[in-house]
Design a protein around this motif. Structure first.
Motif, PDB file in Angstrom:
ATOM      1  N   SER A  88      47.616  48.108  34.041  1.00  0.00           N
ATOM      2  CA  SER A  88      47.679  46.952  34.707  1.00  0.00           C
ATOM      3  C   SER A  88      46.178  46.444  34.753  1.00  0.00           C
ATOM      4  N   ILE A  89      46.394  44.900  34.839  1.00  0.00           N
ATOM      5  CA  ILE A  89      44.928  44.343  34.685  1.00  0.00           C
ATOM      6  C   ILE A  89      44.665  43.489  36.163  1.00  0.00           C
ATOM      7  N   MET A  90      43.861  43.679  36.771  1.00  0.00           N
ATOM      8  CA  MET A  90      43.542  42.879  37.847  1.00  0.00           C
ATOM      9  C   MET A  90      42.317  41.787  37.587  1.00  0.00           C
ATOM     10  N   LEU A  91      42.681  40.685  37.406  1.00  0.00           N
ATOM     11  CA  LEU A  91      41.945  39.570  37.150  1.00  0.00           C
ATOM     12  C   LEU A  91      40.951  39.131  38.543  1.00  0.00           C
ATOM     13  N   LYS A  92      39.512  39.467  37.972  1.00  0.00           N
ATOM     14  CA  LYS A  92      38.691  39.309  39.258  1.00  0.00           C
ATOM     15  C   LYS A  92      37.998  37.797  39.264  1.00  0.00           C
ATOM     16  N   TYR A  93      37.633  37.466  38.015  1.00  0.00           N
ATOM     17  CA  TYR A  93      36.808  35.855  38.098  1.00  0.00           C
ATOM     18  C   TYR A  93      37.002  35.692  36.836  1.00  0.00           C
ATOM     19  N   ASN A 121      44.494  31.999  42.303  1.00  0.00           N
ATOM     20  CA  ASN A 121      44.372  32.773  43.536  1.00  0.00           C
ATOM     21  C   ASN A 121      43.618  34.339  43.258  1.00  0.00           C
ATOM     22  N   MET A 122      42.575  34.247  42.390  1.00  0.00           N
ATOM     23  CA  MET A 122      41.746  35.373  41.870  1.00  0.00           C
ATOM     24  C   MET A 122      41.281  35.816  43.294  1.00  0.00           C
ATOM     25  N   PRO A 123      41.164  37.058  43.554  1.00  0.00           N
ATOM     26  CA  PRO A 123      41.452  38.397  42.340  1.00  0.00           C
ATOM     27  C   PRO A 123      43.184  38.490  42.561  1.00  0.00           C
ATOM     28  N   SER A 124      43.591  38.780  41.484  1.00  0.00           N
ATOM     29  CA  SER A 124      44.970  38.771  41.333  1.00  0.00           C
ATOM     30  C   SER A 124      45.638  39.638  40.302  1.00  0.00           C
ATOM     31  N   LEU A 125      46.823  40.455  40.602  1.00  0.00           N
ATOM     32  CA  LEU A 125      47.236  41.156  39.608  1.00  0.00           C
ATOM     33  C   LEU A 125      48.062  40.362  38.551  1.00  0.00           C
ATOM     34  N   ASP A 179      30.546  42.219  56.765  1.00  0.00           N
ATOM     35  CA  ASP A 179      30.578  41.380  55.764  1.00  0.00           C
ATOM     36  C   ASP A 179      31.682  41.857  54.667  1.00  0.00           C
ATOM     37  N   ILE A 180      31.552  43.177  54.223  1.00  0.00           N
ATOM     38  CA  ILE A 180      32.568  43.442  53.329  1.00  0.00           C
ATOM     39  C   ILE A 180      33.935  43.650  54.019  1.00  0.00           C
ATOM     40  N   ARG A 181      34.191  43.541  55.060  1.00  0.00           N
ATOM     41  CA  ARG A 181      35.588  43.377  55.666  1.00  0.00           C
ATOM     42  C   ARG A 181      35.972  42.190  55.437  1.00  0.00           C
ATOM     43  N   SER A 182      35.278  41.216  55.512  1.00  0.00           N
ATOM     44  CA  SER A 182      35.594  39.938  55.157  1.00  0.00           C
ATOM     45  C   SER A 182      35.956  39.383  53.751  1.00  0.00           C
ATOM     46  N   ILE A 183      35.783  40.541  52.990  1.00  0.00           N
ATOM     47  CA  ILE A 183      36.259  39.988  51.337  1.00  0.00           C
ATOM     48  C   ILE A 183      37.474  40.454  51.257  1.00  0.00           C
ATOM     49  N   PRO A 184      38.502  39.878  50.664  1.00  0.00           N
ATOM     50  CA  PRO A 184      39.810  40.220  50.079  1.00  0.00           C
ATOM     51  C   PRO A 184      39.877  41.788  49.367  1.00  0.00           C
ATOM     52  N   LEU A 185      40.531  42.763  49.977  1.00  0.00           N
ATOM     53  CA  LEU A 185      40.587  44.128  49.729  1.00  0.00           C
ATOM     54  C   LEU A 185      40.961  44.286  48.390  1.00  0.00           C
ATOM     55  N   ASN A 186      41.874  43.562  47.797  1.00  0.00           N
ATOM     56  CA  ASN A 186      42.167  43.619  46.391  1.00  0.00           C
ATOM     57  C   ASN A 186      41.054  43.160  45.380  1.00  0.00           C
ATOM     58  N   LEU A 187      39.923  42.641  45.831  1.00  0.00           N
ATOM     59  CA  LEU A 187      38.992  42.441  44.761  1.00  0.00           C
ATOM     60  C   LEU A 187      38.326  43.872  44.365  1.00  0.00           C
ATOM     61  N   TRP A 188      38.562  44.868  44.835  1.00  0.00           N
ATOM     62  CA  TRP A 188      37.974  46.175  44.623  1.00  0.00           C
ATOM     63  C   TRP A 188      38.772  47.075  43.942  1.00  0.00           C
ATOM     64  N   ILE A 232      31.808  37.741  39.851  1.00  0.00           N
ATOM     65  CA  ILE A 232      32.011  39.158  39.286  1.00  0.00           C
ATOM     66  C   ILE A 232      31.776  39.197  37.529  1.00  0.00           C
ATOM     67  N   ILE A 233      30.980  40.025  37.348  1.00  0.00           N
ATOM     68  CA  ILE A 233      30.911  40.069  35.938  1.00  0.00           C
ATOM     69  C   ILE A 233      31.055  41.370  35.237  1.00  0.00           C
ATOM     70  N   SER A 234      31.940  41.403  34.201  1.00  0.00           N
ATOM     71  CA  SER A 234      32.372  42.737  33.722  1.00  0.00           C
ATOM     72  C   SER A 234      31.142  43.122  32.759  1.00  0.00           C
ATOM     73  N   TYR A 235      31.052  44.324  32.592  1.00  0.00           N
ATOM     74  CA  TYR A 235      29.879  44.930  31.577  1.00  0.00           C
ATOM     75  C   TYR A 235      30.122  44.295  30.285  1.00  0.00           C
ATOM     76  N   ALA A 236      31.248  44.325  30.036  1.00  0.00           N
ATOM     77  CA  ALA A 236      31.601  44.136  28.432  1.00  0.00           C
ATOM     78  C   ALA A 236      31.319  42.588  28.112  1.00  0.00           C
ATOM     79  N   LEU A 237      31.203  41.803  29.250  1.00  0.00           N
ATOM     80  CA  LEU A 237      30.816  40.359  28.878  1.00  0.00           C
ATOM     81  C   LEU A 237      29.083  40.155  28.587  1.00  0.00           C
ATOM     82  N   LEU A 238      28.483  41.333  28.790  1.00  0.00           N
ATOM     83  CA  LEU A 238      26.953  41.315  29.074  1.00  0.00           C
ATOM     84  C   LEU A 238      26.215  41.633  27.511  1.00  0.00           C
TER      85      LEU A 238
END
Length: 281
Positions: A88-93, A121-125, A179-188, A232-238
Motif C-alpha cells: 500500500s502507499i500513503m500519500l503524505k505531501y 485530503n492528504m495524508p491519504s491511503l 502539538d503532535i496530538r494535534s496532527i492527523p495520526l495517519n500522517l505517520w 514532508i520530504i521523502s529521502y528519495a527526492l533529495l
C-alpha cells in the motif's frame, strides 16, 4: 635519567639527589622530581580539559556536514516490497497536486474525481494493497511528480495509537506532546520514528522536525493560535542534505532547497547523525 649510584655530579661536582629522579616539564622547562609526577599529570589534565571544549566548539562551528542521497537508498526501499505479495502507499505531501493528479489518472483505475479527492485530503491511503509488480511503476510516478509517500508492504495497522507510533512519546515535553496530538495520526502511518527536534522554519518560530526511516517531517505554524501545517520530504527526492551554522538544508534533485534552523548546534549534530544512520547504506 636515573641518578642512582651517583653521589656527586661527574660534571660539576654538585651533590646529586638520592632516591629520586629528575624530570623536566616539556611545556615550561621547570624541574619536577619523581614525587611531583602525580601533581604534574593532574596539572596537564586540567589544562587539556580547559582547552578541549573550546577546540571542539571551534571545529563544530567551522565544519560543514553533508550527506549525498544515492540510488542505493531508493533501491533498498523497493527491495523491501519484494518479499510481500502486495503493498500500500500513503500519500503524505505533493509539491504540485495538479501534476500528481494528471500522472495518476493515466495509471489508476478510478475516476479523476476520486483521485483528486484522495490528493486533496492528504495524508491519504492512495494505493491499497496493490500487487508488488505494479508498485515499482507507481513509485516512479510519485517520485517524478515530486511527491512524498510511505510504501507499506503487507498488512498494517491503519489506526494505531499515538503511543504506538511514538515509542518515547511520554518523554517529550508536554507542549510537544500536545502539538503532535494535534496532527492527523495517519500522517505517520508506514513510518518508524527515529528523532524529534524543536526547530524554526521560515517565518515560523514554533516548529517540529520529525525524522523517520522514510521521510523528513517539518511541522510549523505562523502564529500561536493557528493550526500546524506540514511539509514532508521523502529521502528519495533529495540530492543531498547539508548541515551548517545551526541549520539543515534539504536539497532536492531539481535543486529546490528547504531549510530548518535549530536552537543550538548540539541538536543539529544529533539530527544529522540520525539522518546519516538512515540513508548512508
Amino acid at each position: 635519567m636515573s641518578y642512582v649510584g651517583f653521589k656527586y655530579c661527574p660534571f660539576c661536582g654538585g651533590e646529586m639527589p638520592q632516591n629520586n629522579m629528575m624530570k623536566f616539564c616539556p611545556f615550561c622547562g621547570e624541574e619536577h622530581s619523581l614525587s611531583d609526577k602525580k601533581k604534574l599529570d593532574i596539572d596537564k589534565r586540567e589544562m587539556l580539559a580547559q582547552q578541549t571544549p573550546s577546540i571542539n566548539k571551534d571545529i563544530e562551528n567551522k565544519k560543514t556536514h553533508e550527506i549525498s542521497i544515492t540510488s542505493k537508498f531508493q533501491n533498498m526501499q523497493l527491495q523491501e516490497v519484494e518479499d510481500f505479495e502486495y503493498c500500500s502507499i500513503m500519500l503524505k505531501y505533493a509539491i504540485d497536486a495538479n501534476i500528481l493528479i494528471e500522472s495518476l489518472k493515466k495509471v489508476l483505475l478510478r475516476s479523476v474525481f476520486a483521485i483528486r479527492l484522495a490528493v486533496d485530503n492528504m495524508p491519504s491511503l492512495i494505493v491499497y494493497k496493490a500487487k508488488k509488480e505494479d508498485i515499482i511503476g507507481l513509485y516512479k510516478i510519485f517520485m517524478e511528480s515530486q511527491s512524498s509517500i510511505s510504501m507499506i508492504p503487507g498488512e498494517f495497522n491503519d489506526s494505531p495509537s499515538i503511543e504506538e507510533v511514538f515509542s518515547k512519546f511520554n518523554k517529550l515535553s508536554l507542549k510537544m506532546q500536545e502539538d503532535i496530538r494535534s496532527i492527523p495520526l495517519n500522517l505517520w502511518i508506514g513510518d518508524s520514528i527515529s528523532g524529534i527536534f524543536a526547530i524554526r522554519y521560515g517565518e515560523s518560530k514554533d516548529g517540529i522536525l520529525v525524522i523517520t526511516n522514510k521521510n523528513i517531517y517539518i511541522l510549523y505554524k505562523y502564529a500561536a493560535n493557528t493550526e500546524f501545517r506540514w511539509l514532508i520530504i521523502s529521502y528519495a527526492l533529495l540530492l543531498k542534505i547539508v548541515g551548517k551554522n545551526n541549520s539543515l538544508q534539504f536539497i532536492y534533485n531539481n535543486e529546490r532547497v528547504e531549510s530548518v534552523d535549530f536552537f543550538n548546534n548540539l541538536e543539529l549534530v544529533e539530527a544529522f547523525k540520525t539522518i546519516s544512520h538512515i540513508v548512508m547504506i
